[in-house]
Write a protein that holds these residues in place. Structure first.
Motif, short mmCIF file in Angstrom:
data_model
loop_
_atom_site.label_atom_id
_atom_site.label_comp_id
_atom_site.label_asym_id
_atom_site.label_seq_id
_atom_site.Cartn_x
_atom_site.Cartn_y
_atom_site.Cartn_z
N ASP A 41 0.85 -1.19 0.00
CA ASP A 41 0.00 0.00 0.00
C ASP A 41 0.89 1.25 0.00
OD1 ASP A 41 -2.16 -1.68 0.32
OD2 ASP A 41 -2.67 -1.01 2.34
N ASP A 70 -3.42 0.75 -3.30
CA ASP A 70 -3.18 -0.62 -2.81
C ASP A 70 -2.65 -1.42 -4.00
OD1 ASP A 70 -3.39 -3.28 -2.07
OD2 ASP A 70 -5.39 -3.07 -1.18
N ASP A 97 -8.54 -2.09 1.45
CA ASP A 97 -9.43 -3.17 1.89
C ASP A 97 -8.92 -3.86 3.15
OD1 ASP A 97 -7.30 -4.35 0.49
OD2 ASP A 97 -8.55 -5.99 -0.29
N GLY A 98 -7.64 -3.71 3.43
CA GLY A 98 -7.09 -4.28 4.66
C GLY A 98 -7.75 -3.74 5.91
N ASP A 101 -4.02 -8.49 5.61
CA ASP A 101 -3.60 -7.72 4.44
C ASP A 101 -2.89 -6.47 4.95
OD1 ASP A 101 -3.37 -6.77 1.87
OD2 ASP A 101 -5.52 -6.46 1.54
N ASN A 102 -2.26 -5.75 4.05
CA ASN A 102 -1.73 -4.44 4.40
C ASN A 102 -2.91 -3.54 4.76
OD1 ASN A 102 0.29 -4.70 1.42
ND2 ASN A 102 0.80 -5.45 3.45
MG MG Z 1 -5.31 -4.73 0.11
#
Ligand code: MG
Length: 235
Positions: free
Chosen positions: A18, A31, A183-184, A221-222
């Motif tokens: 990201d 991202d 989205d993380g 996730d990041n």
């Molecule tokens: Mg992501």
């Protein structure tokens, strides 16, 4: 605007792909995806191209679209020239603050939320397979959260020679807060919880708490986000 930014690699990923965009009245996240070095390169290049193209200018829809197009071409050609970067791309969601209005540019499944008068509202549409299935009433939002294809995005910067950018316009209302996130964050922390945190806490505390929760809830996730507040004196 008062701006608070936060990014974390998360618990599972080997690196942070990201990139944050906080510069000269432009606030957002990218991202990145693809390959070992590809994802972080794509998101970084998107931020660089956008900052160079738009920094210190007056928000303008055409300029915004041209800047995202330029980022798209740059990433697309870099990935064609270097096999280590093949297939890289990135989401890109950002606010561009003007005197009276805010322009929002959006490609991919990062999100811009507005928190106004205690209500959290997602203003961008996710360009993802599951979001499209939800919009067509094929699956429920609840099913989307655990759907095996929930990571497949249908639009990204740098993947194809041409990209279509969503552009939205919003008014600047004092007291509004904006959350732009990858989205993380939203896959780990429910909207209701985000809303509660923004209601209860000032921006710095909210930022720390959102990150803490995203990590506690899996951090798969990041995680990146920017919280922007429109201050009273600005109006
Ligand atoms: Mg992501």
């Amino acid at each position: 605007m008062r701006v608070c930014q936060n990014t974390h690699q998360g618990i599972v990923r080997a690196n942070n792909q990201d990139s944050l965009l906080v510069s000269q009245r432009i606030y957002g996240v990218a991202d990145g995806m693809g390959g070992h070095k590809g994802g972080e390169t794509a998101s970084r290049v998107a931020v660089e191209v956008l900052t160079a193209a738009l920094g210190n200018k007056t928000p303008d829809e055409k300029a915004l679209r041209l800047a995202v197009d330029a980022a798209n071409r740059r990433i697309f050609s870099m990935s064609a020239e270097d096999e280590n970067l093949q297939g890289m791309g990135t989401t890109l969601t950002f606010l561009w603050e003007g005197e009276e209005q805010i322009l929002i540019g959006h490609v991919g499944d990062s999100r811009a939320y507005r928190f106004r008068e205690g209500k959290l509202e997602q203003l961008t549409l996710d360009h993802s397979m599951v979001a499209e299935l939800v919009r067509k009433n094929v699956i429920t939002p609840e099913m989307a959260k655990t759907h095996p294809y929930r990571n497949i995005i249908t639009r990204a910067v740098g993947i194809d020679p041409i990209v279509e950018t969503d552009v939205l316009t919003a008014d600047k209302q004092p007291g509004d807060r904006w959350l732009i996130c990858s989205d993380g964050l939203y896959n780990m922390v429910e909207d209701e919880e985000i809303s509660r945190i923004l209601t209860d806490m000032d921006d710095e505390k909210a930022s720390a708490r959102l990150m803490e929760l995203a990590l506690e809830n899996g951090g798969t996730d990041n995680i990146s986000f920017v919280i922007c507040r429109i201050e009273e004196a600005e109006a």
